[in-house]
Design an enzyme around this catalytic site. Structure first.
Site, PDB file in Angstrom:
ATOM      1  N   GLY A 180      -4.064  -4.348  -4.028  1.00 28.85           N
ATOM      2  CA  GLY A 180      -4.978  -3.560  -4.327  1.00 28.85           C
ATOM      3  C   GLY A 180      -4.399  -2.250  -4.877  1.00 28.85           C
ATOM      4  N   HIS A 181      -4.806  -2.235  -5.979  1.00 34.53           N
ATOM      5  CA  HIS A 181      -4.143  -1.029  -6.980  1.00 34.53           C
ATOM      6  C   HIS A 181      -5.173  -0.018  -7.046  1.00 34.53           C
ATOM      7  CE1 HIS A 181      -0.086  -3.029  -8.208  1.00 34.53           C
ATOM      8  NE2 HIS A 181      -0.275  -3.042  -6.852  1.00 34.53           N
ATOM      9  N   LYS A 239       1.885   1.907  -5.002  1.00 39.40           N
ATOM     10  CA  LYS A 239       2.885   1.665  -6.226  1.00 39.40           C
ATOM     11  C   LYS A 239       1.842   1.651  -7.701  1.00 39.40           C
ATOM     12  CE  LYS A 239       3.063  -2.584  -4.476  1.00 39.40           C
ATOM     13  NZ  LYS A 239       2.678  -2.211  -3.046  1.00 39.40           N
ATOM     14  N   ASP A 248       0.632  -1.162  -0.094  1.00 37.35           N
ATOM     15  CA  ASP A 248       0.056   0.069  -0.069  1.00 37.35           C
ATOM     16  C   ASP A 248       0.883   1.243   0.127  1.00 37.35           C
ATOM     17  OD1 ASP A 248      -2.139  -1.746   0.229  1.00 37.35           O
ATOM     18  OD2 ASP A 248      -1.768  -1.902   2.412  1.00 37.35           O
ATOM     19  N   GLN A 299       2.325  -5.980  -3.156  1.00 36.10           N
ATOM     20  CA  GLN A 299       2.534  -5.830  -1.524  1.00 36.10           C
ATOM     21  C   GLN A 299       4.104  -5.175  -1.460  1.00 36.10           C
ATOM     22  OE1 GLN A 299       1.629  -9.323  -2.969  1.00 36.10           O
ATOM     23  NE2 GLN A 299      -0.381  -8.673  -2.780  1.00 36.10           N
TER      24      GLN A 299
HETATM   25  P1  IMP Z   1      -2.166 -13.013   1.862  1.00 35.31           P
HETATM   26  O1  IMP Z   1      -1.542 -12.273   1.041  1.00 35.31           O
HETATM   27  O2  IMP Z   1      -3.829 -12.628   1.714  1.00 35.31           O
HETATM   28  O3  IMP Z   1      -1.779 -14.173   2.245  1.00 35.31           O
HETATM   29  O4  IMP Z   1      -1.965 -11.960   3.446  1.00 35.31           O
HETATM   30  C1  IMP Z   1      -0.861 -12.286   3.939  1.00 35.31           C
HETATM   31  C2  IMP Z   1      -0.406 -10.979   4.568  1.00 35.31           C
HETATM   32  O5  IMP Z   1      -0.015  -9.841   3.587  1.00 35.31           O
HETATM   33  C3  IMP Z   1      -1.435 -10.298   5.384  1.00 35.31           C
HETATM   34  O6  IMP Z   1      -0.781  -9.710   6.884  1.00 35.31           O
HETATM   35  C4  IMP Z   1      -1.915  -9.328   4.420  1.00 35.31           C
HETATM   36  O7  IMP Z   1      -2.530  -8.146   5.182  1.00 35.31           O
HETATM   37  C5  IMP Z   1      -0.851  -8.978   3.743  1.00 35.31           C
HETATM   38  N1  IMP Z   1      -1.144  -8.264   2.424  1.00 35.31           N
HETATM   39  C6  IMP Z   1      -1.444  -9.180   1.620  1.00 35.31           C
HETATM   40  N2  IMP Z   1      -1.685  -8.176   0.253  1.00 35.31           N
HETATM   41  C7  IMP Z   1      -1.342  -6.875   0.596  1.00 35.31           C
HETATM   42  C8  IMP Z   1      -1.392  -5.832   0.096  1.00 35.31           C
HETATM   43  O8  IMP Z   1      -1.711  -5.418  -1.197  1.00 35.31           O
HETATM   44  N3  IMP Z   1      -1.221  -4.559   0.970  1.00 35.31           N
HETATM   45  C9  IMP Z   1      -1.020  -4.619   2.218  1.00 35.31           C
HETATM   46  N4  IMP Z   1      -0.692  -5.925   2.778  1.00 35.31           N
HETATM   47  C10 IMP Z   1      -1.096  -6.857   1.961  1.00 35.31           C
END
Ligand code: IMP
Length: 452
Positions: A39-40, A15, A12, A225
């Protein structure tokens, strides 16, 4: 020419906006890891597009590629493509035959595992990302190329469903429902396969990208991420299940490391810190129920945290969850700079901090009576770090239209803050985001114009 965009913190960092900005110089925009957990947000001609899987460059007519390092949920893929079409766009999206497919049971297992883990839960997005990567490493995954071969798909599906049904029932105590129904899954995913075939979306990613390079096309690699939630270099186990760092780009696309290394690698930095999920966060201000550990955060700064959260719109793009917020963490950025080899920095959300009397950063940590400048390798030790702060004078809110006048138009104290970050990391500043729109970014360098 390649440019790789990487999140330097916890995701977040904005990007999407930078990919959108530099994407003008690219012909192909490639995602190399992750899935619909990203989330873009892209603002194009006054319209806001929220994408979680499709590379954001397609909004501007670039070819978007989901590399083999991605995990692809076909439902999301086609929903996003159809939503773009409904808004008058004609997205060109290609998917690697080697990318793994997220099936409905992966989401069920994601929820089961999180519930079972209790305090160890990562606070996942619930999109089935972890279980899909587990299947990949466990050699029981289903790849996009497998969907196109009904007998291969059927054999692999039967094995995977049987395996996961047992885990769901016996480990998590979940009653298996439709998500574990082989016939229904087979039919539904064959209809996805038909569409992938019909629209000629499936590619041999490495070959496809090599051909594009040979034809003189520019490639932009869009990391999702951030570095601190990379599976290897992040705050394990509170991480996502892929290599979010520049390291992931060659493995996740089929191009050689030197191709990525010869290009530009731009680290995206948010001017403060935000986090979705659990685990320690040394510079955290305030706390968020269900995410901040019981002994974490600084409740005395709850008001400041709420102010930053609201000014910055710090609510998850995918889940809508309030994000945890904190001061900029310099040891985290030093770690990210080493892991990724940043050639330039884009610092976003500088406007959010405007109006504060002073702005603080976590300059270093103190651990066992010693000062350390980078992150310790275990998350538990990271949680034990106390923060050595450095405070800067704040700056007044300014009109984002100063973006046209360049960096010298920013308030002096804001420039001091930016110079500190760039000097500490010994990485030049390429861009500064001072608002959500594309015109609200000060561009100092365009990496596509720097080298070849
Ligand atoms: P997962 O990717 O859904 O398996 O989540 C694993 C960890 O990565 C969690 O703490 C999520 O909140 C974090 N996470 C996954 N995608 C994002 C993102 O796009 N932005 C911020 N945190 C993320």
């Amino acid at each position: 020419m390649t440019v790789t965009i990487v999140g330097s913190q916890l995701g977040d960092e904005g990007k999407g906006g930078i990919v959108d900005l530099y994407g003008d110089g690219a012909d192909v925009v490639v995602r190399y890891q992750g899935g619909d957990n990203a989330g873009h947000t892209v603002v194009h001609q006054g319209t806001e597009y929220k994408l979680s899987l499709v590379p954001s460059g397609v909004v501007r007519g670039r070819t978007g590629v989901l590399g083999n390092g991605c995990v692809v949920n076909p439902t999301t893929l086609f929903e996003e493509i159809d939503a773009l079409k409904e808004r008058g766009l004609d997205p060109d999206v290609r998917v690697s035959a080697r990318a793994h497919v997220i099936l409905p049971y992966h989401r069920v297992l994601d929820g089961g595992e999180e519930a079972a883990k209790d305090d160890l839960a990562a606070g996942t997005t619930g999109r089935g990302i972890g279980p899909t990567y587990e299947d990949k490493a466990g050699r029981r995954g289903i790849r996009v190329g497998d969907l196109l071969d009904p007998s291969v798909f059927r054999t692999r599906l039967e094995y995977a469903v049987e395996h996961h049904r047992t885990v769901a029932e016996e480990v998590y105590g979940i009653e298996p429902g439709d998500a574990f129904d082989v016939e229904a899954l087979f039919e539904r995913y064959q209809s996805f396969a038909d569409r992938l075939r019909r629209e000629e979306m499936v590619v041999n990613c490495g070959e496809f990208l090599a051909e594009q390079r040979a034809a003189g096309k520019s490639l932009l690699f869009e990391g999702a991420q951030g570095t601190a939630i990379d599976i290897d270099h992040g705050i394990y186990p509170y991480v996502t299940s892929s290599n979010t760092t520049a390291t992931g780009a060659p493995a996740g696309t089929g191009l050689a490391p030197a191709v990525i290394g010869d290009g530009e690698i731009v680290g995206i930095v948010k001017a403060y810190l935000s986090r979705v999920g659990t685990g320690p966060l040394p510079t955290e201000l305030g706390s968020v129920d269900g995410q901040t550990p019981p002994d974490g955060g600084r409740p005395e700064h709850a008001e400041l945290a709420t102010w930053i959260r609201d000014e910055g719109g710090e609510y998850g793009t995918v889940t809508g969850r309030p994000r945890r917020v904190g001061w900029l963490d310099m040891p985290m950025l030093r770690h990210a700079t080493r892991v990724n080899g940043f050639t330039g920095l884009a610092i976003n959300h500088l406007d959010v901090l405007a109006g504060l009397d002073s702005v603080t950063v976590g300059h270093a940590y103190e651990l066992d009576g010693e000062t350390i400048e980078t992150m310790p390798p275990t998350t538990e030790r990271w949680g034990e770090c106390s923060v050595i702060e450095k405070t800067f004078d704040g700056w007044e809110p300014f009109d984002p239209s100063v973006a046209d006048d360049g960096i010298s138009a920013l308030p002096e104290n804001a420039r001091t803050y930016l110079e500190y970050i760039s000097d500490e990391l010994a990485v030049p500043l390429y861009a500064v985001g001072i608002g959500p729109g594309r015109s609200e970014t000060i561009v100092l360098e365009n990496p596509f114009e720097l080298s070849d």
